[in-house]
Motif scaffolding. Structure first.
Motif, mmCIF file in Angstrom:
data_model
loop_
_atom_site.group_PDB
_atom_site.id
_atom_site.type_symbol
_atom_site.label_atom_id
_atom_site.label_comp_id
_atom_site.label_asym_id
_atom_site.label_seq_id
_atom_site.Cartn_x
_atom_site.Cartn_y
_atom_site.Cartn_z
ATOM 1 N N GLU A 8 -11.694 20.199 5.781
ATOM 2 C CA GLU A 8 -11.808 18.769 6.134
ATOM 3 C C GLU A 8 -10.835 18.677 7.140
ATOM 4 O OE1 GLU A 8 -12.660 14.294 4.524
ATOM 5 O OE2 GLU A 8 -13.897 16.074 3.788
ATOM 6 N N TRP A 9 -10.933 17.886 8.523
ATOM 7 C CA TRP A 9 -9.887 17.281 9.184
ATOM 8 C C TRP A 9 -10.115 15.839 9.375
ATOM 9 C CZ3 TRP A 9 -13.242 21.476 9.898
ATOM 10 C CH2 TRP A 9 -12.646 22.718 9.915
ATOM 11 N N VAL A 10 -8.882 15.222 9.613
ATOM 12 C CA VAL A 10 -8.782 13.817 10.234
ATOM 13 C C VAL A 10 -8.185 13.709 11.383
ATOM 14 C CG1 VAL A 10 -8.512 13.238 7.809
ATOM 15 C CG2 VAL A 10 -6.471 13.911 9.185
ATOM 16 N N GLU A 11 -8.632 12.440 12.002
ATOM 17 C CA GLU A 11 -8.250 12.143 13.419
ATOM 18 C C GLU A 11 -7.732 10.775 13.703
ATOM 19 O OE1 GLU A 11 -11.253 13.425 16.511
ATOM 20 O OE2 GLU A 11 -12.225 14.576 14.879
ATOM 21 N N PHE A 12 -6.789 10.611 14.297
ATOM 22 C CA PHE A 12 -6.043 9.356 14.353
ATOM 23 C C PHE A 12 -6.347 8.709 15.651
ATOM 24 C CE2 PHE A 12 -4.225 11.383 10.831
ATOM 25 C CZ PHE A 12 -4.164 10.602 9.787
ATOM 26 N N LYS A 13 -5.902 7.276 15.855
ATOM 27 C CA LYS A 13 -5.789 6.727 17.111
ATOM 28 C C LYS A 13 -4.771 5.745 17.069
ATOM 29 C CE LYS A 13 -9.599 3.089 16.760
ATOM 30 N NZ LYS A 13 -10.586 2.823 17.381
ATOM 31 N N PHE A 14 -3.967 5.413 18.046
ATOM 32 C CA PHE A 14 -2.884 4.703 18.199
ATOM 33 C C PHE A 14 -2.523 4.033 19.575
ATOM 34 C CE2 PHE A 14 -0.967 8.859 18.081
ATOM 35 C CZ PHE A 14 -0.063 8.676 19.181
ATOM 36 N N LYS A 15 -1.789 3.188 19.468
ATOM 37 C CA LYS A 15 -1.594 2.433 20.895
ATOM 38 C C LYS A 15 -0.067 3.020 21.352
ATOM 39 C CE LYS A 15 -4.383 -0.779 21.524
ATOM 40 N NZ LYS A 15 -5.658 -0.782 22.665
ATOM 41 N N THR A 16 -0.047 3.336 22.412
ATOM 42 C CA THR A 16 0.996 3.930 23.001
ATOM 43 C C THR A 16 2.488 2.914 22.987
ATOM 44 O OG1 THR A 16 0.021 5.133 25.016
ATOM 45 C CG2 THR A 16 2.225 4.771 25.276
ATOM 46 N N PRO A 17 3.294 3.247 22.291
ATOM 47 C CA PRO A 17 4.542 2.267 22.165
ATOM 48 C C PRO A 17 5.341 2.138 23.496
ATOM 49 C CG PRO A 17 5.079 4.501 21.291
ATOM 50 C CD PRO A 17 3.688 4.711 21.632
ATOM 51 N N ASN A 18 5.526 0.803 23.592
ATOM 52 C CA ASN A 18 6.100 0.380 24.813
ATOM 53 C C ASN A 18 7.122 -0.573 24.694
ATOM 54 O OD1 ASN A 18 6.976 0.023 27.536
ATOM 55 N ND2 ASN A 18 4.919 -0.157 28.359
ATOM 56 N N PRO A 19 8.502 -0.709 24.519
ATOM 57 C CA PRO A 19 9.120 0.685 25.160
ATOM 58 C C PRO A 19 9.185 1.440 23.737
ATOM 59 C CG PRO A 19 10.634 -1.306 24.483
ATOM 60 C CD PRO A 19 9.302 -1.859 24.367
ATOM 61 N N ILE A 20 9.688 2.608 24.123
ATOM 62 C CA ILE A 20 9.858 3.895 23.144
ATOM 63 C C ILE A 20 10.838 3.310 22.157
ATOM 64 C CG2 ILE A 20 10.575 6.115 22.592
ATOM 65 C CD1 ILE A 20 9.893 6.957 25.485
ATOM 66 N N ILE A 59 5.447 10.362 25.594
ATOM 67 C CA ILE A 59 5.092 8.923 25.641
ATOM 68 C C ILE A 59 5.585 8.137 26.758
ATOM 69 C CG2 ILE A 59 5.748 6.785 24.588
ATOM 70 C CD1 ILE A 59 5.272 8.352 21.538
ATOM 71 N N GLN A 60 6.963 8.532 27.345
ATOM 72 C CA GLN A 60 7.456 8.001 28.365
ATOM 73 C C GLN A 60 6.495 8.287 29.718
ATOM 74 O OE1 GLN A 60 10.417 5.991 29.045
ATOM 75 N NE2 GLN A 60 9.150 5.998 30.798
ATOM 76 N N ASN A 61 5.885 9.594 29.669
ATOM 77 C CA ASN A 61 5.027 9.872 30.783
ATOM 78 C C ASN A 61 3.633 8.949 30.537
ATOM 79 O OD1 ASN A 61 6.452 11.882 31.963
ATOM 80 N ND2 ASN A 61 5.703 13.378 30.738
ATOM 81 N N PHE A 62 3.100 8.903 29.409
ATOM 82 C CA PHE A 62 2.067 7.995 29.207
ATOM 83 C C PHE A 62 2.388 6.427 29.664
ATOM 84 C CE2 PHE A 62 0.074 10.112 25.006
ATOM 85 C CZ PHE A 62 -0.307 11.249 25.868
ATOM 86 N N MET A 63 3.452 6.091 29.625
ATOM 87 C CA MET A 63 3.859 4.753 30.017
ATOM 88 C C MET A 63 4.022 4.723 31.574
ATOM 89 S SD MET A 63 6.724 4.031 26.992
ATOM 90 C CE MET A 63 7.770 2.866 28.193
ATOM 91 N N ASN A 64 4.424 5.775 31.944
ATOM 92 C CA ASN A 64 4.525 5.910 33.578
ATOM 93 C C ASN A 64 3.027 5.730 34.130
ATOM 94 O OD1 ASN A 64 7.163 6.111 33.346
ATOM 95 N ND2 ASN A 64 7.205 8.324 33.700
ATOM 96 N N TYR A 65 1.928 6.483 33.601
ATOM 97 C CA TYR A 65 0.609 6.535 33.698
ATOM 98 C C TYR A 65 -0.356 5.407 33.530
ATOM 99 C CZ TYR A 65 0.891 11.151 35.926
ATOM 100 O OH TYR A 65 1.135 12.187 37.011
ATOM 101 N N ASP A 66 0.351 4.397 32.628
ATOM 102 C CA ASP A 66 -0.295 3.251 32.190
ATOM 103 C C ASP A 66 -1.354 3.697 31.242
ATOM 104 O OD1 ASP A 66 1.011 1.316 33.545
ATOM 105 O OD2 ASP A 66 -0.082 1.871 35.507
ATOM 106 N N ILE A 67 -0.826 4.711 30.403
ATOM 107 C CA ILE A 67 -1.852 5.219 29.318
ATOM 108 C C ILE A 67 -1.451 4.082 28.033
ATOM 109 C CG2 ILE A 67 -2.441 6.815 27.638
ATOM 110 C CD1 ILE A 67 -3.447 7.752 30.225
ATOM 111 N N THR A 68 -2.619 3.441 27.632
ATOM 112 C CA THR A 68 -2.056 2.599 26.602
ATOM 113 C C THR A 68 -2.833 2.931 25.198
ATOM 114 O OG1 THR A 68 -4.258 1.158 27.017
ATOM 115 C CG2 THR A 68 -2.175 0.546 28.102
ATOM 116 N N ASN A 69 -3.846 4.029 25.154
ATOM 117 C CA ASN A 69 -4.380 4.374 23.916
ATOM 118 C C ASN A 69 -4.350 5.776 23.819
ATOM 119 O OD1 ASN A 69 -5.729 1.589 23.525
ATOM 120 N ND2 ASN A 69 -7.002 2.159 25.183
#
Length: 372
Positions: A168-180, A327-337
């Motif tokens: 069995e496998w699990v998968e998670f979702k979370f918001k990009t922390p901003n700021p780190i 995560i810094q790159n996600f913030m630069n690209y406006d990735i929120t999820n």
């Protein structure tokens, strides 16, 4: 009456691939694969896995209409070198009729018994780089390009037919922390100084190519102790390069090397291509590639696909360096999820990587097994 036919012709293999597309054509959460890539999986001239694997494909018919499909797979590395007597069940899809499911799985069972194997398990692919697992939680969550989607009745059929939980496998979702968070920054700096490590950054996908073989070797080391793991063969790497490199944005790749330049850790993340693949509906042309290019450049969602850590550095905080920069790159690209790839439910070390980001467990998937 249900008739199951073994298929081999290219025409029938196209029907095999198309069946899933037709079954889920009106489903909001299903993400279609690229048909060309799916066909290549079953082509020995294009997929080098056939050097060490056998495959039998079946279609189920009812009233002269296709109502199900399944692949029976044997990975000889698993059988000959690892002494695992497993018949693999792959690419299982069917209408909500347990007799169809039973008829399909009976064909896989016959082959397993003929080959004198001990048990059958699935759904899985040829190796650990393929999709695996029935979705058992998260039916109303958008699927991803590296996972299968299925209806809830698949699980019910398997259990009614006497199959039991295997993996069995699990998968998670979370918001990009901003700021780190400050503690992530401090810890990443401490780890870099303590072990004399540094992060590598890339401007083009071409710059990543020299490290691809090292990344696959590191994956083999990272997961070699898992019961279900089959080592990735050198000749398979080319297939995965061709399949996934076009999707990679170099800003979403993070590598960590020691003072000698040896790779000790990496992660590959990608902007989510799920909605773009839905728009493409299995075809790159004439307009499918445009949707994918747009998703690559502008997106609010991203997924963690691969992560590998040199065994001697596992548990020493290298992931802090990797995640900080990603995560810094996600913030630069406006990735929120953010969304993780499937992780074994007992792989608590990997799951601990997300604890600082308030994750939600939103999907579970499972393989089922039955003794032969």
């Amino acid at each position: 009456m249900i008739e199951v036919r073994k298929i081999e012709s290219k025409k029938d293999i196209k029907k095999f691939v198309q069946f899933q597309m037709d079954l889920y054509k009106d489903n909001t959460y299903f993400v279609p694969p690229i048909i060309k890539d799916e066909l290549a999986i079953f082509d020995p001239d294009k997929n080098q896995v056939f050097k060490n694997a056998d495959c039998w494909l079946f279609l189920a018919y009812k009233e002269n209409k296709i109502v199900g499909r399944v692949a029976a797979l044997i990975n000889h590395i698993e059988i000959d070198e690892q002494k695992k007597s497993k018949m693999r069940i792959g690419w299982l899809d069917m209408i909500d009729d347990i007799e169809v499911t039973k008829a399909l799985l009976n064909e896989v069972q016959k082959i397993g018994q003929e080959k004198q194997l001990e048990f059958m398990e699935g759904p899985v692919g040829f190796s650990n780089m393929d999709k695996a697992g029935l979705l058992i939680k998260g039916f109303e969550e958008l699927s991803t390009m590296i996972t299968w989607y299925n209806h809830a009745y698949y699980k019910e059929h398997m259990e009614q037919l006497g199959y039991v939980k295997a993996t069995e496998w699990v998968e998670f979702k979370f918001k990009t922390p901003n700021p780190i968070p400050d503690k992530i920054n401090r810890f990443a700096d401490i780890i870099a100084q303590r072990y004399r490590l540094k992060s590598l950054r890339f401007k083009t996908t071409k710059e990543i190519l020299p490290y691809v073989d090292q990344m696959f070797n590191l994956l083999n080391k990272t997961y070699s102790n898992l019961v279900s793991f089959v080592p990735i063969q050198e000749y398979q790497i080319e297939l995965y390069k061709n399949k996934y490199l076009p999707f990679i944005n170099p800003d979403f790749v993070e590598l960590v090397v020691d003072e000698s330049g040896k790779l000790v850790g990496f992660t590959i993340t990608m902007p989510s291509f799920s909605k773009a693949l839905q728009k493409a509906n299995g075809k790159l042309f004439p307009f499918g590639f445009i949707h994918l290019l747009r998703a690559k450049k502008k997106n609010t969602d991203a997924a963690f696909y691969l992560i590998g850590i040199e065994p001697e550095y596992q548990g020493k905080g290298v992931t802090a360096m990797i995640f900080r920069n990603i995560i810094q790159n996600f913030m630069n690209y406006d990735i929120t999820n953010c969304e993780t790839n499937p992780e074994l439910e007992d792989n608590l070390a990997v799951q601990a990587s997300w604890k600082n980001y308030d994750p939600t467990l939103h999907k579970r998937r499972r393989t089922y097994r039955k003794d032969l």
